[in-house]
Design an enzyme around this catalytic site. Structure first.
Site, PDB file in Angstrom:
ATOM      1  CD  GLU A  48     -47.848  13.394  97.241  1.00  0.00           C
ATOM      2  OE1 GLU A  48     -47.391  14.596  96.512  1.00  0.00           O
ATOM      3  OE2 GLU A  48     -47.248  13.130  98.332  1.00  0.00           O
TER       4      GLU A  48
ATOM      5  CD  GLU B 255     -42.705  13.617  97.016  1.00  0.00           C
ATOM      6  OE1 GLU B 255     -42.201  14.514  97.058  1.00  0.00           O
ATOM      7  OE2 GLU B 255     -43.408  13.359  95.928  1.00  0.00           O
TER       8      GLU B 255
HETATM    9  C1  GLA Z   1     -44.774  16.078  97.011  1.00  0.00           C
HETATM   10  C2  GLA Z   1     -44.732  15.854  98.439  1.00  0.00           C
HETATM   11  C3  GLA Z   1     -46.152  16.674  99.146  1.00  0.00           C
HETATM   12  C4  GLA Z   1     -46.299  17.831  98.359  1.00  0.00           C
HETATM   13  C5  GLA Z   1     -46.326  17.790  96.867  1.00  0.00           C
HETATM   14  C6  GLA Z   1     -46.537  19.253  96.421  1.00  0.00           C
HETATM   15  O1  GLA Z   1     -45.149  15.128  96.140  1.00  0.00           O
HETATM   16  O2  GLA Z   1     -44.975  14.372  98.891  1.00  0.00           O
HETATM   17  O3  GLA Z   1     -46.105  16.515 100.336  1.00  0.00           O
HETATM   18  O4  GLA Z   1     -45.170  18.658  98.864  1.00  0.00           O
HETATM   19  O5  GLA Z   1     -45.109  17.374  96.460  1.00  0.00           O
HETATM   20  O6  GLA Z   1     -46.352  19.077  95.051  1.00  0.00           O
END
Ligand code: GLA
Ligand code: ZN
Length: 662
Positions: free
Chosen positions: A308, A147
């Site tokens: 995710e 991210e």
């Molecule tokens: C993001 C991050 C993860 C985690 C999630 C929690 O997407 O990539 O490492 O922190 O959020 O929602």
């Protein structure tokens, strides 16, 4: 688990708990048909505990165990979170924030992209990891960092200032060109040496935060530069991976419509688009559908991955509600319907400590598999297995496009003189929502996309005019298509300078209209518009922005009801050849937009199935193995998947209620 199917699994960080627990994890993964694990995210400190020391014992064990049962892995480089030694030995890697404060060690996603030490060490660790694990059986993708962006996506340090000047020299060549672009005659800003240029932040051009800048041109270029600087970090790691592995796709997880980074600038460097789906509330189906389409649009419509999503709750919100029965399945199938070839979770087991210890996971702290959540997770795994390879690689063909433009997003939201209550994303989502309710198949594309295959192109609030976009919109209309834009379109050039002509600037002749005045009002101070559409006359609420339009070739379709401009044009349609160009000068609510968009779609026979059920989303994927239709009922929380056979009635492949097959 050798049959190809939609990949299922997620982020797995077993370095955080004892080895005994690992076997418990794997037993549960088998129960849920988990075939893909993302490993290595945020593992920098244990893999490289000091500048000159590496220790792969733990990562070796993780990788070895993960692929042992024939599972696949997505292997991350660990550079999304820095180890303490890096920050301590090389303080330059710590970001300097908008207020000009150099941060000290802590958190993650917060490196300075221009810091030589970050550049060197991140590329080096990516190289080490690639050298060690390239060729591992079951390695299906590389996941670089995590991210990219962080809080506001920007650093304002001296290294970034220097790199910004280099970026500007490449873009403008001369200070004359830069002064022109930034309109520096205003407030005595003529720059006479590159060194005079500093990052726009709270200490320089900004007041009241990142959206209030004295010079939009400077801030716009800084945002582009910062997006490119972070991209350069990604590319540098990717190059190291490519030294050892020429073919495995390299990606990084995006965040859908994430304002700080222009993902369209990144798209050419990805082999696979992936994103993290954390909708900010319970009924977010329109926003999620839009985000899937935006991410799919990064790679010309190729399938993407959901890297995710939470199986249950998030941890970062003020209020973290669980996904209701069936919602996990519904939202996962929605992703697949829109082109996802992987549905992955964050995370496979709950962290024991720190801020995400209550974030939902496939396995909770106790490792239970007899919970409602786990049962739904396992059921979805079984359903994905049943679907097999039916949609893998299949596309979601569309003849309707929505243009999304980060430059317009940045510029409209930092421009004085308009209305600070308007959000670019909300405007675009308003139009997308009308298409969604009509169940039209829609691509979300950048303004550089090839528009020649679309019959309908919506470019709401396309404020910044870049390249030949005006000509390409005109071409859509000239060959019989329909284009539509809204208030604030066509106002600024790519340096955020107003055009020395009537609004909507270079779009004026396509839409056959000019804007005489732009009025604004606060939330709740509404007006309304009377629309004379093909089949009906209706009054639709209008708010926030009221452009008074003067038709110049266009016909008036809607007029304001109140205020001194009552009776004046608010909505127009310009017929050019066989095509039409609609201009909507106000923020029309869903009632008005639904009717207009429906009329536009009908003209091209592009209204989808079941357009009159506002909760039922219908999406098709078409590929080598046939035509699959997804019917997603967001009110009833049910999913139906059908195979449409050319000569017979549809075959039902899956029907669910509360996440379970019925
Ligand atoms: C993001 C991050 C993860 C985690 C999630 C929690 O997407 O990539 O490492 O922190 O959020 O929602
Ligand atoms: Zn910096």
């Amino acid at each position: 688990m050798t049959t190809p199917r939609i990949r299922y699994g997620g982020d797995y960080n077993p370095e955080q708990w004892p080895r005994e627990v690992w076997e418990e994890d794997y037993a549960a993964f088998d129960l849920a048909a988990i075939d893909t694990l993302t490993v290595g995210v945020f593992g920098w400190a244990h893999v490289q505990p000091a500048e000159d020391s590496y220790d792969f014992t733990t990562l070796d064990a993780i990788v070895e165990r993960a692929v042992a049962g024939g599972r696949s892995i997505v292997l991350a480089t660990p550079t999304g979170a820095m180890p303490p030694w890096l920050s301590h030995e090389y303080p330059e890697v710590n970001r300097t924030d908008f207020e000009g404060r150099r941060h000290s060690y802590g958190q993650r996603h917060n490196h300075c992209p221009s810091a030589p030490a970050y550049q060197r060490f991140s590329a080096a660790i990516a190289e080490r990891i690639a050298a060690r694990y390239a060729g591992t059986p079951g390695l299906i993708a590389w996941h670089v960092a995590n991210e990219y962006g962080g809080p506001d996506g920007s650093c304002y340090c001296e290294s970034c200032a220097a790199a910004f000047r280099v970026w500007l020299r490449t873009r403008y060549g001369t200070l004359d060109a830069l002064n022109q672009a930034w309109n520096t005659m205003f407030w005595s800003h003529l720059f006479t040496a590159w060194e005079q240029i500093v990052p726009p932040n709270a200490l320089s051009e900004h007041w009241r935060g990142p959206n209030h800048t004295a010079f939009q041109g400077i801030t716009l270029d800084y945002r582009r530069f910062m997006s490119d600087a972070l991209l350069a970090n990604f590319v540098a790691e990717k190059e190291q991976i490519r030294r050892h592995d020429a073919t495995t796709p390299v990606t990084t997880n995006f965040m859908g419509p994430f304002r700080p980074i222009d993902y369209h600038r990144w798209a050419p460097h990805l082999d696979l688009a992936t994103w993290d789906n954390y909708p900010p509330g319970r009924r977010q189906e329109v926003r999620m559908a839009f985000s899937h389409a935006l991410m799919r649009g990064l790679r010309g419509g190729s399938p993407f991955w959901v890297m995710e999503q939470t199986p249950t709750i998030t941890a970062s919100r003020d209020v973290n509600s669980v996904k209701r029965p069936g919602v996990l399945g519904l939202w996962s199938w929605q992703a697949v319907a829109h082109g996802a070839d992987a549905v992955l979770y964050f995370q496979m087991r709950q962290s024991q400590g720190a801020c995400e210890k209550y974030h939902g996971a496939v396995l909770d702290h106790a490792g239970r598999t007899d919970t409602r959540a786990f049962r739904e997770i396992a059921e979805l795994g079984a359903q994905l297995t049943d679907l097999g390879d039916a949609v893998l690689g299949a596309r979601t063909p569309a003849r309707t496009a929505v243009i999304f433009d980060w430059d317009s997003w940045w510029t409209t939201e930092m421009t004085d003189g308009f209305n600070r209550h308007v959000s670019y994303l909300a405007v675009v989502l308003g139009y997308y929502g009308a298409l969604w309710r009509a169940n039209a198949a829609v691509d979300v594309v950048p303004c550089t996309a090839d528009l020649s295959d679309y019959d309908v192109v919506l470019a709401p609030a396309l404020h910044v005019v870049k390249g030949d976009i005006a000509d390409r919109l005109r071409a859509v209309v000239e060959r019989g298509g329909t284009v539509l834009t809204s208030f604030w379109a066509g106002r600024a050039d790519e340096s955020a300078r107003a055009f020395l002509m009537d609004a909507p600037g270079p779009f004026g002749d396509v839409f056959g209209v000019r804007v005489e005045e732009t009025d604004s009002a606060g939330p709740g101070e509404d007006n309304s518009v009377t629309l004379e559409l093909q089949t009906e006359r209706l009054t639709a609420p209008a708010s926030l922005v009221f452009e008074v339009l003067v038709p110049e070739g266009a016909e008036v379709v809607g007029t304001y009801d109140d205020d001194f401009y009552a009776g004046r044009a608010a909505v127009t349609r310009h017929r050019v050849g066989l095509g039409e160009a609609w201009y909507i000068g106000t923020d029309l609510g869903a009632a008005g937009l639904d009717r207009i968009v429906r009329q536009v779609l009908e003209r091209h026979d592009l209204v989808g199935p079941h357009p009159d059920d506002p909760d039922l989303e219908v999406v098709d994927r078409i590929g080598e193995r046939g035509h699959i239709r997804f019917l997603l009922d967001h009110a009833a929380t049910t999913v139906e998947i059908q195979r449409l056979d050319p000569d017979s009635s549809p075959t039902t492949l899956l029907r669910t209620s509360a996440g379970f097959r019925t």
